[in-house]
Design a protein around this motif. Structure first.
Motif, PDB file in Angstrom:
ATOM      1  N   GLU A  26       0.849  -1.206   0.000  1.00  0.00           N
ATOM      2  CA  GLU A  26       0.000   0.000   0.000  1.00  0.00           C
ATOM      3  C   GLU A  26       0.881   1.251   0.000  1.00  0.00           C
ATOM      4  N   GLU A  30      -4.836   3.561  -1.922  1.00  0.00           N
ATOM      5  CA  GLU A  30      -5.748   4.310  -1.044  1.00  0.00           C
ATOM      6  C   GLU A  30      -5.935   5.725  -1.573  1.00  0.00           C
ATOM      7  N   HIS A  90      -4.061   8.533   0.213  1.00  0.00           N
ATOM      8  CA  HIS A  90      -2.616   8.437  -0.007  1.00  0.00           C
ATOM      9  C   HIS A  90      -2.265   8.993  -1.390  1.00  0.00           C
ATOM     10  N   ASP A 103      -8.279   0.906  -0.833  1.00  0.00           N
ATOM     11  CA  ASP A 103      -8.674   1.455   0.458  1.00  0.00           C
ATOM     12  C   ASP A 103      -9.479   2.708   0.141  1.00  0.00           C
ATOM     13  N   ASP A 138     -11.169   2.209   4.544  1.00  0.00           N
ATOM     14  CA  ASP A 138     -10.123   2.668   5.463  1.00  0.00           C
ATOM     15  C   ASP A 138     -10.461   4.125   5.776  1.00  0.00           C
TER      16      ASP A 138
HETATM   17 CO    CO Z   1      -5.003   2.181   4.092  1.00  0.00          CO
END
Ligand code: CO
Ligand code: XUL
Length: 437
Positions: free
Chosen positions: A230, A266, A269, A294, A337
């Motif tokens: 990730e 994600e 991110h 995510d 998430d």
């Molecule tokens: Co995450």
């Protein structure tokens, strides 16, 4: 025992419903482009945010009111297991995800910690068997405890590295025991603060060695799993090694690990890395590395990982567009998430948050299907690149062109004519696909 007593089963009631505890768009059995919504989206609840997070921030203690608040230690861990399955059942979530330290407390020793895990894993397994719920992925939390202050797989301390390896080994055993579809590595503190005291080459070599050990051990114990990395550019370290999809893929190729991994991308991110989520998904997809998502969203006015529930329909539409074009998520899924805001402290808010996220993704899926069925973007992109399907463009694509042959062509070519990219027209068409009635 019921932990969410005032909330019943959340069902699909459609757009006309004014019941806030119902889905307006997520209709699990509705077929979109040949698959049910449930099959496309494979939603998961994130154990850490939903059952462990307490709403604390650097300026204030927790605000969350949770039905298991009065319990401690293993009793609390067991209550969270019960609550997890009740929550998943009520929302129709097929999957969950956790870090080892989310599900069971650390003991005084590694032996005690592992014994705590064994008790909870057995309980999870029983519930999974009786409910049919599945583990999308598990991971090891190798960033919260002070021992990991200088990192885990990239620490400067070999004793810490060994501890991390032991923790990873146990997590792979847990993944196998619970039939996890994927195993995630998020490089919690795998990065650095300053080059002044950092041996970057050694840290990266060691990280690759840890991944190699994980691959070997999974094989040894017969754990048929998809490994995922990730990416995240910063936070907690200033410079996280797995900065974004492209950096992570380059790392994997350098160490010849690329065939063993895919990416868990994600949204927040991606935005921290200065990318859109769809950019990250496209980079993974064109490299054969799209693993799982995510799902959350950040706040473009803030420079940190706010992990909000995803409600931006433009973002969910373009995300699902990329997923559909890539042929789906395979063994991956859409893991929330995401955490409720500090001010949304009641248990009921956990339901509203997941309903909002699931509906936003279902809406995005339907809008993305409209974009694909209407060839809204495809037709334009196809037309835009048509010069590469004939004449000199076809030569370039076929690898028949050289600098000399292209020079010859350019020297005799008529004045070059470019065409409009029509971005505003396309954006209007996108609006129609998302909001058109
Ligand atoms: Co995450
Ligand atoms: C942190 C983050 C993690 C990973 C799992 O930003 O996203 O929760 O998803 O370790």
């Amino acid at each position: 025992m019921a932990y969410f007593k005032n909330i019943g089963k959340i069902v699909y009631e459609g757009r006309e419903s004014d019941n806030p505890l119902a889905f307006k768009h997520y209709n699990p059995q509705e077929v979109v482009l040949g698959k049910t919504m449930e099959e496309h989206l494979r939603f998961a609840v994130a154990y850490w945010h939903t059952y462990v997070g307490d709403g604390s921030d650097p300026f204030g203690i927790g605000t969350a009111i949770r039905p298991w608040d009065s319990l401690t230690g293993m009793d609390k861990a067991k209550a969270r297991v019960e609550a997890n399955f009740e929550f998943m059942e009520k929302l129709g979530l097929p999957f969950f995800c956790f870090h080892d330290r989310d599900i069971a407390p650390e003991g005084e020793t590694l032996q005690e910690t592992n014994a705590n895990l064994d008790v909870i894993v057995a309980l999870l397994k029983d519930h999974m068997r009786s409910t049919g719920k599945k583990l999308l992925w598990n991971t090891a939390n190798m960033f919260t405890h002070p021992r990991y202050t200088h990192g885990a797989g990239t620490t400067c301390n070999a004793d810490v590295y060994a501890y991390a390896a032991a923790q990873l080994k146990k997590s792979l055993e847990i993944g196998k025991e619970l039939g996890a579809e994927n195993y995630v590595f998020w490089g919690g503190r795998e990065g650095y603060e300053s080059l002044l005291n950092t041996d970057m080459a050694l840290e990266l070599d060691n990280l690759a060695r840890l991944y190699r050990m994980a691959i070997d051990y999974a094989k040894e114990i017969g754990f048929d799993v998809q490994f995922l990395i990730e990416p995240k550019p910063k936070e907690p370290t200033k410079h996280q090694y797995d900065f974004d999809a492209a950096t992570t893929i380059a790392f994997l190729r350098k160490y010849e690990l690329e065939n063993h991994f895919k990416l868990n991308l994600e949204a927040n991110h991606a935005t921290l890395a200065g990318h859109t989520f769809e950019h990250e998904i496209r980079v993974a997809a064109i490299n054969g590395m799209l693993g799982s998502l995510d799902a959350n969203q950040g706040d473009l006015l803030l420079g940190w990982d706010t992990d909000e529930f995803p409600t931006d329909l433009y973002a969910t539409t373009l995300t699902m567009y990329e997923v559909l074009k890539a042929g789906g998520l395979g063994r991956g899924g859409v893991n929330f998430d995401a955490k409720v805001r500090r001010g949304s402290f009641e248990p009921e808010d956990l339901f509203h948050a997941h309903i909002a996220g699931m509906d936003a993704y279902a809406w995005g899926l339907k809008a993305a299907a409209r974009l694909i069925e209407g060839k809204v973007l495809d037709a334009f992109v196809e037309e835009r690149y048509r010069s590469f399907r004939e004449g000199i463009g076809a030569d370039i694509v076929a690898g028949r062109a050289t600098l000399a042959s292209l020079e010859q062509y350019a020297l005799q070519n008529k004045p070059i004519r470019n065409e409009s990219g029509r971005l505003e027209r396309i954006r209007a068409a996108l609006n129609e696909a998302i909001f058109g009635v």
